[in-house]
Design an enzyme around this catalytic site. Structure first.
Site, PDB file in Angstrom:
ATOM      1  N   GLY A  75      17.522  19.169  19.520  1.00  0.00           N
ATOM      2  CA  GLY A  75      16.631  19.312  18.372  1.00  0.00           C
ATOM      3  C   GLY A  75      17.406  19.298  17.068  1.00  0.00           C
ATOM      4  O   GLY A  75      18.551  18.850  17.021  1.00  0.00           O
ATOM      5  N   ALA A  76      16.759  19.818  15.998  1.00  0.00           N
ATOM      6  CA  ALA A  76      17.319  19.739  14.634  1.00  0.00           C
ATOM      7  C   ALA A  76      17.751  18.293  14.366  1.00  0.00           C
ATOM      8  O   ALA A  76      18.895  18.015  14.016  1.00  0.00           O
ATOM      9  CB  ALA A  76      18.484  20.720  14.460  1.00  0.00           C
ATOM     10  N   LEU A  77      16.806  17.414  14.559  1.00  0.00           N
ATOM     11  CA  LEU A  77      17.121  15.983  14.592  1.00  0.00           C
ATOM     12  C   LEU A  77      17.416  15.413  13.211  1.00  0.00           C
ATOM     13  O   LEU A  77      16.905  15.885  12.203  1.00  0.00           O
ATOM     14  CB  LEU A  77      15.951  15.225  15.230  1.00  0.00           C
ATOM     15  N   HIS A  78      18.224  14.359  13.204  1.00  0.00           N
ATOM     16  CA  HIS A  78      18.549  13.642  11.968  1.00  0.00           C
ATOM     17  C   HIS A  78      18.575  12.145  12.299  1.00  0.00           C
ATOM     18  O   HIS A  78      18.311  11.755  13.437  1.00  0.00           O
ATOM     19  CB  HIS A  78      19.877  14.136  11.389  1.00  0.00           C
ATOM     20  N   HIS A 112      20.168  10.774  15.504  1.00  0.00           N
ATOM     21  CA  HIS A 112      19.343  10.806  16.723  1.00  0.00           C
ATOM     22  C   HIS A 112      18.357   9.631  16.720  1.00  0.00           C
ATOM     23  O   HIS A 112      18.135   8.989  17.752  1.00  0.00           O
ATOM     24  CB  HIS A 112      18.549  12.114  16.819  1.00  0.00           C
ATOM     25  N   GLU A 114      28.803   8.629  19.155  1.00  0.00           N
ATOM     26  CA  GLU A 114      30.265   8.735  19.197  1.00  0.00           C
ATOM     27  C   GLU A 114      30.803   9.853  18.299  1.00  0.00           C
ATOM     28  O   GLU A 114      31.992  10.104  18.294  1.00  0.00           O
ATOM     29  CB  GLU A 114      30.906   7.394  18.810  1.00  0.00           C
ATOM     30  N   LEU A 160      26.573   7.845  12.742  1.00  0.00           N
ATOM     31  CA  LEU A 160      25.846   7.632  11.485  1.00  0.00           C
ATOM     32  C   LEU A 160      26.376   8.597  10.438  1.00  0.00           C
ATOM     33  O   LEU A 160      26.620   9.761  10.743  1.00  0.00           O
ATOM     34  CB  LEU A 160      24.341   7.823  11.684  1.00  0.00           C
ATOM     35  N   ARG A 198      24.322  20.578  12.517  1.00  0.00           N
ATOM     36  CA  ARG A 198      24.963  21.746  11.907  1.00  0.00           C
ATOM     37  C   ARG A 198      25.040  21.641  10.384  1.00  0.00           C
ATOM     38  O   ARG A 198      25.177  22.652   9.703  1.00  0.00           O
ATOM     39  CB  ARG A 198      26.367  21.933  12.480  1.00  0.00           C
TER      40      ARG A 198
END
Ligand code: PAF
Length: 279
Positions: free
Chosen positions: A31-34, A37, A149, A177, A188
């Site tokens: 979660g805490a997607l960016h 993802h 990566e 990215l 984070r």
């Protein structure tokens, strides 16, 4: 977009789709997607008929209880982002669903890939990653699984796990990215102040400097110069800098083709990791 909480419901859906000959891509997340993802989902959508994304903050891979507690949880925003990215199915299982009392987790010899760097500073971390990813592979049976990566060591560990367990899943590595500043995207980063985000470019700047100077200088010299650069930024603590071969993460002392530099630094109590190919 379908959202399931149990593997049974998900399995029923996937059995139907795979019996129609459709292929399945898998993106594991906490979660805490960016956008990093999202790029994995997009790659899966290009290469597979159905993309399954997991959202599960895996307790077994955190060696500090505090880090687990502080891990950002942004369920509503995550689901909106996944829907917009064209994800077909999300699985959000409970801890009990992932780890039932009778679960047997196979031992995997990671051939030393789990010893250096993240393995050294986060003891037990990779055992937890292997456990959870193995469990998701077993339940989802994807054709391909996509990992960024930015966690290059994790990618190698998961590729090794798939090989050792004779898993049919193809583990695909995807480019890092970055923000416009060069900072690697990470969940984070949400915990950093604006000032720390601006100063965090030291990580990629130093990695790029190593890349530019690798061919003419010893690793010892490169490490000492980077340590000096970090001394000038007292808010940042350099946890490790390693220069290793990209395929087996063995440290190198001088220029070797196919090497990679890895760094971890702590700012405002948040660990930032990044790496770069320096061949
Ligand atoms: O990279 C992560 O977010 C996690 O380590 C993963 C692969 C989702 C396993 O919990």
């Amino acid at each position: 977009m379908l959202v399931y909480r149990t593997f049974k419901e998900l399995r029923k859906f996937l059995d139907q789709k795979t019996s129609e000959g459709l292929s399945v891509g898998f993106v594991a997340t906490m979660g805490a997607l960016h956008h990093g993802h999202v790029s994995l989902v997009e790659k899966s959508n290009q290469e597979c008929d159905i993309t399954v994304v997991s959202i599960f903050v895996n307790p077994t891979q955190f060696n500090a209880a505090e880090d687990l507690e502080k891990y950002p949880r942004t369920e509503k925003e995550d689901l909106a982002m996944l829907k917009a990215s064209g994800t077909h199915v999300v699985i959000m299982p409970s801890v009990e669903e992932v780890y039932p009392p009778d679960l047997v987790t196979p031992e995997v010899d990671l051939k030393g890939l789990d010893v250096l760097m993240e393995g050294e500073f986060r003891p037990g971390h990779f055992a937890g990653v292997v456990q959870v990813v193995g469990r998701f592979f077993d339940q989802i049976e994807p054709n391909r699984a996509y990992f960024g990566e930015k966690d290059f060591q994790q990618l190698l560990v998961i590729q090794e796990m798939a090989q050792v367990l004779n898993s049919p899943v193809e583990v695909v590595g995807c480019d890092i990215l970055r923000e416009n500043s060069g900072l690697a995207m990470s969940s984070r980063n949400l915990r950093l102040s604006q000032k720390a985000i601006e100063n965090a470019t030291i990580v990629i700047e130093q990695l790029n400097w190593i890349k530019d100077n690798f061919q003419g200088e010893s690793v010892e010299y490169l490490k000492s110069q980077v340590a000096n650069a970090f001394h000038k930024k007292p808010d940042f603590e350099l946890e490790y800098l390693e220069i290793v071969t990209a395929h087996d993460l063995k440290p190198v002392q001088k220029y070797e083709p196919n090497s990679r530099a890895f760094m971890a630094a702590i700012v405002e109590g948040v660990r930032l990791i990044d790496n770069i190919s320096i061949s």
